[in-house]
Design an enzyme around this catalytic site. Structure first.
Site, PDB file in Angstrom:
ATOM      1  CG  HIS A 103      -8.231   6.975   2.675  1.00 60.41           C
ATOM      2  ND1 HIS A 103      -8.271   6.884   1.300  1.00 60.41           N
ATOM      3  CD2 HIS A 103      -7.609   5.863   3.110  1.00 60.41           C
ATOM      4  CE1 HIS A 103      -7.709   5.735   0.933  1.00 60.41           C
ATOM      5  NE2 HIS A 103      -7.294   5.100   2.019  1.00 60.41           N
ATOM      6  CG  HIS A 161      -8.990   6.785   6.765  1.00 58.15           C
ATOM      7  ND1 HIS A 161     -10.072   5.935   6.665  1.00 58.15           N
ATOM      8  CD2 HIS A 161      -7.882   5.998   6.680  1.00 58.15           C
ATOM      9  CE1 HIS A 161      -9.637   4.691   6.514  1.00 58.15           C
ATOM     10  NE2 HIS A 161      -8.320   4.696   6.538  1.00 58.15           N
ATOM     11  NE  ARG A 184      -3.806   4.999   9.659  1.00 59.59           N
ATOM     12  CZ  ARG A 184      -4.589   4.111   9.011  1.00 59.59           C
ATOM     13  NH1 ARG A 184      -4.578   2.849   9.359  1.00 59.59           N
ATOM     14  NH2 ARG A 184      -5.380   4.503   8.039  1.00 59.59           N
ATOM     15  CD  GLU A 199      -2.973  -0.922   2.343  1.00 55.54           C
ATOM     16  OE1 GLU A 199      -4.170  -0.853   2.100  1.00 55.54           O
ATOM     17  OE2 GLU A 199      -2.527  -0.893   3.494  1.00 55.54           O
ATOM     18  NE  ARG A 240      -3.822   5.677   3.673  1.00 51.62           N
ATOM     19  CZ  ARG A 240      -4.340   4.783   4.473  1.00 51.62           C
ATOM     20  NH1 ARG A 240      -4.691   5.134   5.689  1.00 51.62           N
ATOM     21  NH2 ARG A 240      -4.519   3.547   4.081  1.00 51.62           N
TER      22      ARG A 240
END
Ligand SMILES: Cc1cc2nc3c(=O)[nH]c(=O)nc-3n(C[C@H](O)[C@H](O)[C@H](O)COP(=O)(O)OP(=O)(O)OC[C@H]3O[C@@H](n4cnc5c(N)ncnc54)[C@H](O)[C@@H]3O)c2cc1C
Length: 615
Positions: free
Chosen positions: A259, A369, A404, A135, A308
């Site tokens: 997100h 998110h 994160r 990811e 992100r």
């Protein structure tokens, strides 16, 4: 110390609620039944006499069951703890606590194997080996997933099944539909229980008090503080707000992750919105603008799989340039068969909402998110208040820093739950944390009506959301202060109820978050400070710790982070002499070895011994 520019913010010691009508006792109360709460309770009950697990609605309601992408861990010989640590530190932009990240990664592999042994079934390839994917922000395939994109549901199922196997044990009591309102403290400000509202039968019904030697808050995130979020309706930051009111230190609250790819359902959509997992981009989907032009290439070496915050910023910039409120995710080339097999839940949800990812572009925009901050804990999960622990998204262990890394949150809940259970076991056996008598909290309680929730959400989204400035933060605080000032007029809701308690929690946390955000000029991690666009390490490298003083005023402490925290981090993604290069070189020279993955050979049929351990 930087000045927030905001007026003084006060928070009451407690919410208005009826006096407790019943009492329960336990050694440890665990609040919340996501990965953090269930793992803590299951591990504790084997060593501690009386564990009470309470949860707001039903056991599987919470963010854990919604997790799609997976859980990150070093599971392959191609990977190494050093690389997972490096990727985590880069995502956290130098604000991570390196010791916490080390604990997360180095203990993560065993913790995941234990989860598998407990019964969690992750997807496997043709040869039976674990199927690992990648990811955003990860340089190796290290994401375990289940049911394609239903990882959280499987983890939740496995943990609840494990709980069901021991439910008759007198050492553990589970109460569902039990909403914790506030923390109880003794004369020395030690946490010794909770007040909670239970929709039950018989003696345990309505508001009561549960007394214990320690309380573990595992109440998840605060997504409902914004108008649009991926978080379920229970994510109202109750545990963080209760800890704030009781005087615990909260840290990094301003770091909210938005997100990048949440299905955009139109301007008026509110509450929980459908997430299009990063794993879809991991499998080859990419972002395009209105004109069909790819815009992530050239922005970052990982392009659509950049961290992100990088992707969210690029989307926001492109939306501003084109005057639109969304961009598009193109998955069409992946084909219907692959999409249906790899992402069954996402495809089904999109189709229910009228979008077919196999044939159409998906409209997406950033939405709240994840809360990177929370109740500040040490490596054992202890908060600044004796007797109070925090775990999972409610906590701020220092693992995430400013942002994160994808799929690290389930891992954090798992690893730190084990640490908390182990610490509590040792302390209770040693006679620490003796039973204590709660004292009545000083000051007036506060409560706003449940129907004010949308006002809080609108104010937070407008001024403390993805794009912030000093002026927008001040405007948000002004609105929130106005709502707080009207609390005394909200007579109709005098005794409170779930909706008004949750909404007041959102108000208190919103004010704290906005205050912390105003203390940080340049910012990173999912949101943008438009009045400080340039990177400014000198003013960025600190944490904001907030706590409520005895008089109710929020006090901020700015905790500097050493500049050396940035050493060796490839923050701009240029790839020039990154620690990965250093690592590769060191490996070639034989000065670094990959940690052997001894448990790879372990049978996954092994079941965890559910019998109670003796001290
Ligand atoms: C759509 C979505 C997708 C995600 N995908 C991923 C992913 O792929 N990988 C990853 O690592 N992370 C992912 N995350 C984040 C991750 O799911 C969460 O951070 C993690 O599950 C949090 O676990 P937790 O146990 O701390 O909290 P939760 O799972 O949210 O559990 C909180 C619990 O506390 C209870 N509770 C709340 N308030 C109270 C109260 N007042 N009294 C009593 N009980 C209360 C709730 O009912 C719930 O049981 C995702 C999150 C979402 C929303």
């Amino acid at each position: 110390m930087p000045q927030s520019g905001l007026p003084e913010v006060t928070v009451p010691r407690r919410l208005r609620a009826p006096a407790p009508g019943w009492t329960a006792t336990a050694d440890v109360i665990v609040v919340g039944s996501g990965i953090a709460g269930l793992t803590t309770a299951l591990r504790l009950r084997r060593r501690v006499d009386r564990v009470l697990l309470v949860t707001k609605t039903v056991l599987d309601e919470g963010s854990t069951a919604w997790a799609q992408g997976g859980i990150a861990a070093v599971m392959s010989p191609e990977d190494s703890p050093a690389e997972h640590i490096h990727d985590t530190l880069v995502a956290g932009v130098g604000l991570c606590d390196v010791d916490a990240v080390e604990a997360l990664v180095r203990e993560g592999t065993d913790a995941v194997w234990d989860l598998i042994a407990l019964g969690a079934e992750f997807d496997r390839g043709d040869t039976g080996g674990l199927s690992l994917t990648r990811e955003g922000g990860h340089h190796r395939d290290r994401i375990l997933h289940a049911g394609g994109d239903a990882t959280g549901r499987e983890i939740s199922r496995a943990l609840i099944a494990a709980l069901d196997r021991v439910r008759d044990d007198p050492g553990i009591e589970v109460i569902e539909h039990a909403l914790v309102v506030d923390l109880l403290t003794d004369a020395d400000e030690r946490v010794c229980g909770v007040t909670l509202h239970v929709i039950g039968e018989g003696q345990v019904d309505g508001v009561g008090a549960a007394h214990a030697r320690a309380v573990v808050l595992a109440t998840g995130g605060l997504g409902q503080i914004y108008a649009s979020t991926t978080n379920p309706s229970v994510a109202t930051g109750d545990g963080m707000a209760a800890a704030l009111r009781a005087g615990a230190v909260l840290a990094d609250l301003e770091f909210v992750q938005f997100h990048p790819t949440v299905l955009w359902l139109g301007e008026g959509s509110r509450g929980q919105q459908p997430l299009i997992s990063e794993a879809v981009r991991g499998e080859g989907a990419f972002l395009v603008d209105e004109a069909g032009e790819r815009f992530m290439q050239g922005q970052h070496p990982l392009a659509d799989l950049a961290p992100r915050d990088v992707v969210a910023r690029a989307i926001i910039a492109r939306m501003r340039e084109t005057g639109t409120d969304h961009v598009y995710l193109d998955c069409r080339h992946l084909g219907a068969e692959f999409l249906e097999q790899r992402f069954p839940s996402i495809v089904q949800r999109c189709r229910e909402l009228g979008f077919d990812p196999a044939t159409q572009l998906l409209p997406v925009a950033p939405a709240q998110h994840y809360a990177s901050g929370g109740v500040r804990t040490d490596l054992r999960g202890r908060s600044s208040l004796e007797g109070l622990y925090a775990c999972g998204e409610t906590s701020c262990t220092g693992v995430h820093g400013a942002n994160r890394l994808a799929s690290n949150s389930l891992l954090e809940g798992l690893v730190f739950a084990r640490r908390i259970a182990d610490d509590l076991t040792t302390r209770l056996a040693a006679g620490e944390l003796p039973e204590a008598t709660p004292v009545a909290p000083a000051g007036q309680p506060e409560l706003i009506r449940g129907k004010r929730r949308l006002d809080v959400q609108r104010a937070m989204t407008a001024g403390s959301g993805t794009v912030r400035s000093a002026a927008s933060l001040a405007a948000t605080e002004q609105t929130l202060a106005g709502l707080a000032a009207r609390a005394v007029d909200d007579d109709a809701d005098k005794q409170g109820g779930p909706k008004s308690w949750e909404t007041t929690n959102l108000l208190h946390l919103g004010r704290a978050l906005t205050y912390a955000a105003a203390l940080r000029d340049e910012t990173r991690g999912g949101h943008v400070r438009e009045d400080f666009p340039a990177r400014d390490d000198a003013h960025f490298l600190h944490h904001v710790h907030l706590r409520r003083s005895g008089s109710g005023v929020l006090e901020a402490t700015v905790v500097p982070v050493p500049p050396s925290n940035l050493d060796g981090l490839d923050l701009d993604g240029s790839g020039a002499s990154t620690p990965l290069d250093v690592l590769d070189k060191a490996r070639a020279e034989g000065t670094v070895t990959t940690k052997p993955l001894a448990r790879h050979t372990q049978s996954v049929d092994q079941t965890v011994d559910d019998t109670k351990e003796t001290q």
